[in-house]
Scaffold this active site. Structure first.
Site, PDB file in Angstrom:
ATOM      1  N   HIS A  24      -6.389  -1.047   6.552  1.00 25.95           N
ATOM      2  CA  HIS A  24      -6.035  -2.419   6.177  1.00 25.95           C
ATOM      3  C   HIS A  24      -6.896  -2.957   5.037  1.00 25.95           C
ATOM      4  O   HIS A  24      -8.052  -2.544   4.865  1.00 25.95           O
ATOM      5  CB  HIS A  24      -6.233  -3.355   7.383  1.00 25.95           C
ATOM      6  CG  HIS A  24      -5.471  -2.935   8.590  1.00 25.95           C
ATOM      7  ND1 HIS A  24      -5.847  -3.298   9.867  1.00 25.95           N
ATOM      8  CD2 HIS A  24      -4.357  -2.167   8.747  1.00 25.95           C
ATOM      9  CE1 HIS A  24      -4.988  -2.794  10.745  1.00 25.95           C
ATOM     10  NE2 HIS A  24      -4.074  -2.091  10.098  1.00 25.95           N
ATOM     11  N   LYS A  27     -16.701  -6.023   4.114  1.00 23.38           N
ATOM     12  CA  LYS A  27     -16.942  -5.989   5.562  1.00 23.38           C
ATOM     13  C   LYS A  27     -18.222  -5.237   5.850  1.00 23.38           C
ATOM     14  O   LYS A  27     -18.553  -4.262   5.171  1.00 23.38           O
ATOM     15  CB  LYS A  27     -15.764  -5.288   6.267  1.00 23.38           C
ATOM     16  CG  LYS A  27     -14.451  -6.056   6.168  1.00 23.38           C
ATOM     17  CD  LYS A  27     -13.275  -5.220   6.581  1.00 23.38           C
ATOM     18  CE  LYS A  27     -11.974  -5.931   6.225  1.00 23.38           C
ATOM     19  NZ  LYS A  27     -10.829  -5.007   6.232  1.00 23.38           N
ATOM     20  N   TYR A  53     -17.818  -6.951  13.299  1.00 27.72           N
ATOM     21  CA  TYR A  53     -17.982  -6.824  11.852  1.00 27.72           C
ATOM     22  C   TYR A  53     -17.818  -8.157  11.152  1.00 27.72           C
ATOM     23  O   TYR A  53     -17.063  -9.022  11.595  1.00 27.72           O
ATOM     24  CB  TYR A  53     -17.029  -5.768  11.272  1.00 27.72           C
ATOM     25  CG  TYR A  53     -15.576  -5.912  11.610  1.00 27.72           C
ATOM     26  CD1 TYR A  53     -15.082  -5.530  12.851  1.00 27.72           C
ATOM     27  CD2 TYR A  53     -14.677  -6.406  10.669  1.00 27.72           C
ATOM     28  CE1 TYR A  53     -13.749  -5.638  13.157  1.00 27.72           C
ATOM     29  CE2 TYR A  53     -13.332  -6.512  10.963  1.00 27.72           C
ATOM     30  CZ  TYR A  53     -12.874  -6.128  12.201  1.00 27.72           C
ATOM     31  OH  TYR A  53     -11.540  -6.234  12.501  1.00 27.72           O
ATOM     32  N   ASP A  79       0.894  -0.648  12.176  1.00 27.25           N
ATOM     33  CA  ASP A  79       0.144   0.380  11.443  1.00 27.25           C
ATOM     34  C   ASP A  79       0.973   1.646  11.236  1.00 27.25           C
ATOM     35  O   ASP A  79       0.819   2.339  10.233  1.00 27.25           O
ATOM     36  CB  ASP A  79      -1.172   0.696  12.159  1.00 27.25           C
ATOM     37  CG  ASP A  79      -2.179  -0.431  12.013  1.00 27.25           C
ATOM     38  OD1 ASP A  79      -1.865  -1.396  11.275  1.00 27.25           O
ATOM     39  OD2 ASP A  79      -3.251  -0.381  12.625  1.00 27.25           O
TER      40      ASP A  79
HETATM   41  C1  LIG Z   1      -7.913  -9.298  11.439  1.00 32.59           C
HETATM   42  C2  LIG Z   1      -7.600 -10.573  12.168  1.00 32.59           C
HETATM   43  C3  LIG Z   1      -6.577 -10.644  13.115  1.00 32.59           C
HETATM   44  N1  LIG Z   1      -6.323 -11.823  13.761  1.00 32.59           N
HETATM   45  C4  LIG Z   1      -5.266 -11.842  14.771  1.00 32.59           C
HETATM   46  C5  LIG Z   1      -3.899 -11.404  14.272  1.00 32.59           C
HETATM   47  C6  LIG Z   1      -3.281 -10.718  15.480  1.00 32.59           C
HETATM   48  O1  LIG Z   1      -2.627 -11.688  16.301  1.00 32.59           O
HETATM   49  C7  LIG Z   1      -4.468 -10.170  16.259  1.00 32.59           C
HETATM   50  C8  LIG Z   1      -4.676  -8.687  16.056  1.00 32.59           C
HETATM   51  O2  LIG Z   1      -4.661  -8.460  14.661  1.00 32.59           O
HETATM   52  P1  LIG Z   1      -4.544  -6.987  14.080  1.00 32.59           P
HETATM   53  O3  LIG Z   1      -3.562  -6.206  14.908  1.00 32.59           O
HETATM   54  O4  LIG Z   1      -4.277  -7.107  12.589  1.00 32.59           O
HETATM   55  O5  LIG Z   1      -6.003  -6.423  14.347  1.00 32.59           O
HETATM   56  P2  LIG Z   1      -6.574  -5.035  13.767  1.00 32.59           P
HETATM   57  O6  LIG Z   1      -5.516  -3.981  13.769  1.00 32.59           O
HETATM   58  O7  LIG Z   1      -7.838  -4.808  14.498  1.00 32.59           O
HETATM   59  O8  LIG Z   1      -6.894  -5.395  12.245  1.00 32.59           O
HETATM   60  C9  LIG Z   1      -8.183  -5.218  11.712  1.00 32.59           C
HETATM   61  O9  LIG Z   1      -8.409  -3.837  11.639  1.00 32.59           O
HETATM   62  C10 LIG Z   1      -9.002  -3.299  10.483  1.00 32.59           C
HETATM   63  C11 LIG Z   1      -9.815  -2.109  10.893  1.00 32.59           C
HETATM   64  C12 LIG Z   1      -9.758  -4.221   9.638  1.00 32.59           C
HETATM   65  O10 LIG Z   1     -10.668  -3.830   8.901  1.00 32.59           O
HETATM   66  C13 LIG Z   1      -9.362  -5.634   9.579  1.00 32.59           C
HETATM   67  O11 LIG Z   1     -10.434  -6.473   9.954  1.00 32.59           O
HETATM   68  C14 LIG Z   1      -8.193  -5.962  10.407  1.00 32.59           C
HETATM   69  O12 LIG Z   1      -7.038  -5.649   9.659  1.00 32.59           O
HETATM   70  O13 LIG Z   1      -5.616 -10.873  15.764  1.00 32.59           O
HETATM   71  C15 LIG Z   1      -7.036 -12.975  13.502  1.00 32.59           C
HETATM   72  O14 LIG Z   1      -6.776 -14.048  14.090  1.00 32.59           O
HETATM   73  N2  LIG Z   1      -8.047 -12.928  12.558  1.00 32.59           N
HETATM   74  C16 LIG Z   1      -8.363 -11.768  11.882  1.00 32.59           C
HETATM   75  O15 LIG Z   1      -9.315 -11.761  11.055  1.00 32.59           O
END
Ligand SMILES: Cc1cn([C@H]2C[C@H](O)[C@@H](COP(=O)(O)OP(=O)(O)O[C@H]3O[C@H](C)C(=O)[C@H](O)[C@H]3O)O2)c(=O)[nH]c1=O
Length: 205
Positions: A77, A87, A147, A185
């Protein structure tokens, strides 16, 4: 009342070691761990020492935490300009392979990546600069990450590239059958569709 001012001018005690990776803007950070019969203490973050090492002030503004089970792969991402993020990634529990992919247009290492194991035993942290995609896979039974980022979450500017794009050639260390990804993803575009960062969107603004 301060009577002895010499300590005020003492050089910053270096409780944190920094090392540039083969992509120099990506930095490995390792705190000094003070252990005794009770357990351990470490300064897990020092803004002054980090800024001193990178030669630039990084204004972190958001802390994140995520917990994942064995085989979960989150990534790759990034957020597009003007919400791209530096980050600083660390593992509170467990062990991950952390990956940063260089998406900076014109970079000599464009499309290349750094992959490093971060764990609650090695205490290492990875500084992923702006202009990089970030992802990780969990190698232990579960892992908790904490992070920092220097730009707020901007869902309308979220983007990503497919974790297993052959052009990236990332060895995620686990069998494909062990991997667990979100539907989002699994549907990310290939590397070549990445919106390359035009301006020098790196750590050094
Ligand atoms: C990233 C983020 C997500 N969210 C909410 C949005 C979704 O409802 C839930 C899960 O989000 P997501 O599926 O995008 O989470 P990850 O797959 O862990 O995403 C992260 O994973 C990779 C490794 C990264 O480096 C980024 O920080 C980020 O993209 O959290 C938020 O409210 N704030 C945030 O900063």
């Amino acid at each position: 009342m301060i009577t002895d001012t010499t300590s005020l001018n003492a050089p910053i005690a270096r409780n944190m070691l920094f090392e540039r990776c083969s992509i120099p803007d990506v930095v490995l950070c390792k705190p000094h761990v003070f252990r005794d019969q009770r357990g351990y203490f470490m300064e897990s973050f020092r803004q002054d020492q980090l800024d001193d090492f990178v030669g630039f002030k990084i204004d972190f503004c958001q802390d994140n935490e995520s917990q994942s089970q064995f085989g979960v792969l989150r990534g790759l991402h990034y957020q597009k300009t003007p919400f791209s993020q530096t980050k600083l990634v660390r593992v509170i529990a467990g062990r991950i392979l952390d990956v940063a992919v260089d998406l900076r247009k014109g970079s000599a290492t464009f499309g290349k990546h750094i992959a490093v194991e971060l764990s609650d035993t090695n205490k290492c942290q990875l500084l992923v600069p702006r202009g990089f995609a970030h992802g990780f896979v969990v190698l232990s039974e579960h892992a908790i990450l904490n992070y920092k980022s220097d730009n707020y979450y901007a869902p309308d500017f979220e983007a990503g590239i497919r974790y297993n794009d052959p052009q990236l050639n990332i060895d995620w260390e686990l069998d494909e059958a062990d991997l667990l990804l979100s539907a989002k993803d699994l549907s990310l575009p290939p590397f070549e569709a990445a919106s390359a960062f035009e301006e020098s969107n790196t750590l050094y603004k």
